[in-house]
Motif scaffolding. Structure first.
Motif, PDB file in Angstrom:
ATOM      1  N   GLN A  44      -8.192   0.244  23.708  1.00 42.46           N
ATOM      2  CA  GLN A  44      -7.232   0.974  22.886  1.00 42.46           C
ATOM      3  C   GLN A  44      -6.811   0.083  21.723  1.00 42.46           C
ATOM      4  O   GLN A  44      -6.065  -0.877  21.914  1.00 42.46           O
ATOM      5  N   HIS A  45      -7.281   0.409  20.530  1.00 38.95           N
ATOM      6  CA  HIS A  45      -7.018  -0.410  19.354  1.00 38.95           C
ATOM      7  C   HIS A  45      -6.126   0.349  18.373  1.00 38.95           C
ATOM      8  O   HIS A  45      -6.123   1.586  18.330  1.00 38.95           O
ATOM      9  N   GLN A  46      -5.387  -0.431  17.554  1.00 36.86           N
ATOM     10  CA  GLN A  46      -4.468   0.150  16.574  1.00 36.86           C
ATOM     11  C   GLN A  46      -5.096   0.098  15.178  1.00 36.86           C
ATOM     12  O   GLN A  46      -5.487  -0.976  14.707  1.00 36.86           O
ATOM     13  N   TYR A  47      -5.166   1.255  14.532  1.00 42.36           N
ATOM     14  CA  TYR A  47      -5.750   1.385  13.203  1.00 42.36           C
ATOM     15  C   TYR A  47      -4.680   1.818  12.206  1.00 42.36           C
ATOM     16  O   TYR A  47      -3.608   2.300  12.582  1.00 42.36           O
ATOM     17  N   VAL A  48      -5.011   1.664  10.914  1.00 44.98           N
ATOM     18  CA  VAL A  48      -4.123   2.088   9.835  1.00 44.98           C
ATOM     19  C   VAL A  48      -4.932   2.869   8.812  1.00 44.98           C
ATOM     20  O   VAL A  48      -6.067   2.517   8.493  1.00 44.98           O
ATOM     21  N   ALA A  49      -4.329   3.944   8.307  1.00 45.53           N
ATOM     22  CA  ALA A  49      -4.914   4.701   7.196  1.00 45.53           C
ATOM     23  C   ALA A  49      -3.797   4.979   6.201  1.00 45.53           C
ATOM     24  O   ALA A  49      -2.608   4.941   6.550  1.00 45.53           O
ATOM     25  N   TYR A  50      -4.158   5.241   4.947  1.00 47.90           N
ATOM     26  CA  TYR A  50      -3.132   5.484   3.926  1.00 47.90           C
ATOM     27  C   TYR A  50      -3.435   6.775   3.176  1.00 47.90           C
ATOM     28  O   TYR A  50      -4.587   7.205   3.040  1.00 47.90           O
ATOM     29  N   SER A  51      -2.369   7.386   2.685  1.00 48.85           N
ATOM     30  CA  SER A  51      -2.468   8.634   1.926  1.00 48.85           C
ATOM     31  C   SER A  51      -1.856   8.457   0.550  1.00 48.85           C
ATOM     32  O   SER A  51      -0.796   7.832   0.404  1.00 48.85           O
ATOM     33  N   LEU A  52      -2.521   9.026  -0.459  1.00 49.10           N
ATOM     34  CA  LEU A  52      -2.000   9.029  -1.832  1.00 49.10           C
ATOM     35  C   LEU A  52      -1.711  10.440  -2.320  1.00 49.10           C
ATOM     36  O   LEU A  52      -1.445  10.646  -3.505  1.00 49.10           O
ATOM     37  N   ASP A  53      -1.780  11.419  -1.414  1.00 52.16           N
ATOM     38  CA  ASP A  53      -1.523  12.812  -1.796  1.00 52.16           C
ATOM     39  C   ASP A  53      -0.472  13.452  -0.898  1.00 52.16           C
ATOM     40  O   ASP A  53      -0.634  14.557  -0.384  1.00 52.16           O
ATOM     41  N   ASP A  54       0.630  12.725  -0.686  1.00 51.98           N
ATOM     42  CA  ASP A  54       1.775  13.219   0.089  1.00 51.98           C
ATOM     43  C   ASP A  54       1.411  13.558   1.527  1.00 51.98           C
ATOM     44  O   ASP A  54       1.961  14.488   2.130  1.00 51.98           O
ATOM     45  N   GLY A  55       0.488  12.806   2.098  1.00 52.70           N
ATOM     46  CA  GLY A  55       0.189  12.941   3.509  1.00 52.70           C
ATOM     47  C   GLY A  55      -0.820  13.997   3.875  1.00 52.70           C
ATOM     48  O   GLY A  55      -1.024  14.273   5.060  1.00 52.70           O
ATOM     49  N   ARG A  56      -1.508  14.560   2.881  1.00 48.73           N
ATOM     50  CA  ARG A  56      -2.487  15.608   3.195  1.00 48.73           C
ATOM     51  C   ARG A  56      -3.814  15.036   3.662  1.00 48.73           C
ATOM     52  O   ARG A  56      -4.508  15.649   4.482  1.00 48.73           O
ATOM     53  N   SER A  57      -4.208  13.887   3.146  1.00 51.70           N
ATOM     54  CA  SER A  57      -5.461  13.253   3.572  1.00 51.70           C
ATOM     55  C   SER A  57      -5.258  11.742   3.600  1.00 51.70           C
ATOM     56  O   SER A  57      -4.434  11.201   2.847  1.00 51.70           O
ATOM     57  N   TYR A  58      -6.019  11.073   4.454  1.00 51.20           N
ATOM     58  CA  TYR A  58      -5.847   9.636   4.656  1.00 51.20           C
ATOM     59  C   TYR A  58      -7.185   8.910   4.525  1.00 51.20           C
ATOM     60  O   TYR A  58      -8.246   9.457   4.852  1.00 51.20           O
ATOM     61  N   HIS A  59      -7.086   7.669   4.056  1.00 48.23           N
ATOM     62  CA  HIS A  59      -8.248   6.806   3.872  1.00 48.23           C
ATOM     63  C   HIS A  59      -8.061   5.552   4.721  1.00 48.23           C
ATOM     64  O   HIS A  59      -6.939   5.085   4.934  1.00 48.23           O
ATOM     65  N   PRO A  60      -9.157   4.956   5.216  1.00 45.20           N
ATOM     66  CA  PRO A  60      -9.030   3.763   6.071  1.00 45.20           C
ATOM     67  C   PRO A  60      -8.424   2.588   5.312  1.00 45.20           C
ATOM     68  O   PRO A  60      -8.749   2.353   4.154  1.00 45.20           O
TER      69      PRO A  60
END
Length: 519
Positions: A139-155
């Motif tokens: 069980q690993h912890q990942y992070v993704a970020y969104s630049l469109d108010d949370g509609r899509s995320y990138h690694p």
């Protein structure tokens, strides 16, 4: 011409039959959809991930969705919805997909808005999502970020985990992320079996262990809560004392306490390292069997809004049938929103819950009855205090008054549908109530778990009157008791009608009102 019309009608009838057969046993079947609650568009849903206020004025939330439930590509991802009133929701689609960018299925976590510029390599408008992925190595912890108010995320972090479990067997999941203004660091609270680990980071990528909140038998007076999941941390201002308390929420089982899985909370404070230090023993936020994977929105210093998955792992993945006798693969709804407030009672802090329902109500009716004039059965119950048949989605208000100094005896509230029954039996003399349910829609080895009865202490007894507020829907019931306690539960049914029956063994008067909830 007549033959052509008859042929057209036959084609339409065949099309309807075909569509019905296609829906049976698929991820798109609508038979368990509710009217007054959010329904997942297809498949199976569970934990609520995060609730936040967007720049568009809406409340946004994510939940875990498996749109391919019991099919190929099985596994959860983050699905995105928004609402303005907590009753009407708009689907925005999958925000964090599964099996891409190096992670596997996307499990529980939380978001962190970069409004304070903590992440220097991202704009302040960015939203970061921390989540667990169950991979072959653990069980690993990942992070993704969104630049469109949370509609899509990138690694983020080149798609690599920011924290890895030490072994494949280690429990390490459901990171809750927040900013600690005292040490200027990002904090992570991670479910680790029988404890919630605390970690701090100066960059959001590298994490240092700070300690843990232990939830084993030694810390809980000899009775543990089993596997802990879904931690969350909120603050409540106590106006009576002028102090602010931290409240740690988490999911756990209550088997050692005669209950089942549910959402719990502890009241306390944070130490200098950001560890939560409990000042009281855990309390159950909702007494029912189906309030799990909950999440929370800090509406003000003294009020928090909560939503949860209406489900239970003990039976909801069992054999649940639709009207065609096929195993249903489309089950999942969200609880009614509720407002939580911290009060001090009997020398300890308690969270009171209040259901929020703003849906339009129609076809309202009122009833008055008295046990003194209702027929008495051989077993000592006045059976006809109230019997009324209604649509499945109802707001039900029941106010009982004792004909003498206080309420006496048992009060039974029964919800009948063609394929299910719920019995709520409240003992006015001692404050205990028992909840039982049955359904012909669940079969196999999980049926016993679903039909298990529970006995709860309401803390409300020997009173002159008692008010119950019920939110009934096609497949759920939420009982609100007079002291801020709520019992939430599923009732597996596809019937559009319901019958409400109220009976009592005491000398009591009933004032009742019912209204249809409209979508």
């Amino acid at each position: 011409m007549l033959k052509r019309k008859l042929g057209y009608l036959l084609i339409c009838l065949l099309a309807c039959v075909t569509l019905s057969n296609v829906d049976a046993g698929t991820n798109d079947s609508q038979e368990y959809n509710q009217t007054n609650h959010y329904n997942t568009p297809k498949g199976f849903m569970n934990d609520i991930q995060t609730i936040f206020k967007g720049n568009d004025g809406y409340y946004h939330l994510y939940y875990l969705l498996n749109s391919n439930y019991k099919s190929e590509n099985d596994g959860t991802e983050w699905y995105h919805v928004r609402t303005k009133d907590w009753d009407h929701f708009e689907n925005l689609g999958v925000a964090i997909p599964k099996f891409v960018n190096g992670w596997s299925a996307v499990a529980s976590g939380s978001i962190y808005p970069n409004s304070n510029g903590f992440f220097k390599d991202l704009p302040t408008t960015a939203i970061l999502a921390y989540f667990t992925s169950y991979t072959e190595s653990g069980q690993h912890q990942y992070v993704a970020y969104s630049l469109d108010d949370g509609r899509s995320y990138h690694p983020y972090n080149n798609g690599q985990p920011v924290m890895r479990s030490s072994s494949k067997e280690q429990n390490a999941r459901d990171p809750y992320i927040c900013y600690n203004d005292s040490n200027k660091k990002l904090m992570m609270y991670l479910a680790e079996g029988d404890k919630i680990g605390t970690y701090a980071s100066s960059d959001g990528k590298n994490w240092e262990y700070q300690g843990a909140t232990i939830l084993n038998q030694g810390s809980l007076g000899g009775k543990d809560l089993g596997l802990v999941e879904c931690p969350n941390l909120k603050t409540f201002y106590d106006s009576s004392s002028g102090v602010t308390k931290h409240v740690l929420f988490f999911g756990a089982n209550g088997y050692r306490y005669g209950s089942t899985t549910g959402t719990y909370y502890m009241v306390g404070q944070l130490d200098r390292q950001g560890n939560f230090v409990a000042e009281q023993q855990p309390e159950r936020l909702d007494q029912g069997s189906d309030y799990y994977g909950a999440n929370f929105y800090q509406e003000s210093g003294s009020a928090v809004i909560s939503l949860a998955w209406m489900g239970n792992w003990d039976y909801l993945q069992g054999q649940i049938l639709d009207d065609q006798g096929e195993e249903s693969k489309h089950i999942g709804s969200v609880s009614s929103a509720r407002e939580l407030k911290l009060v001090r009672r009997d020398n300890k802090y308690i969270l009171e819950s209040f259901l929020k329902n703003t849906n339009r109500k129609t076809n309202s009716v009122s009833y008055q009855s008295n046990s003194e004039t209702a027929p008495l059965s051989a077993d000592g119950y006045h059976r006809n205090l109230l019997t009324v048949s209604r649509w499945h989605s109802q707001e039900i208000s029941l106010n009982f008054q004792g004909n003498s100094a206080a309420l006496t005896g048992h009060i039974r509230i029964i919800i009948n549908q063609a394929d299910s029954q719920v019995l709520f039996d409240y003992n006015a003399d001692n404050g205990y109530y028992e909840v039982k349910r049955t359904s012909s829609k669940i079969i196999g080895d999980k049926q016993a778990n679903y039909e298990r009865s529970y006995i709860i202490q309401s803390g409300w007894s020997q009173q002159k009157e008692c008010h119950f507020y019920l939110v009934a829907d096609k497949t759920s019931l939420e009982f609100a008791l007079p002291n801020g306690q709520i019992y939430s539960m599923l009732k597996l049914s596809t019937d559009d009608k319901m019958t409400l029956i109220v009976e009592t063994s005491g000398s009591n008067t009933l004032s009742a009102s019912l209204s249809n909830f409209e979508p």
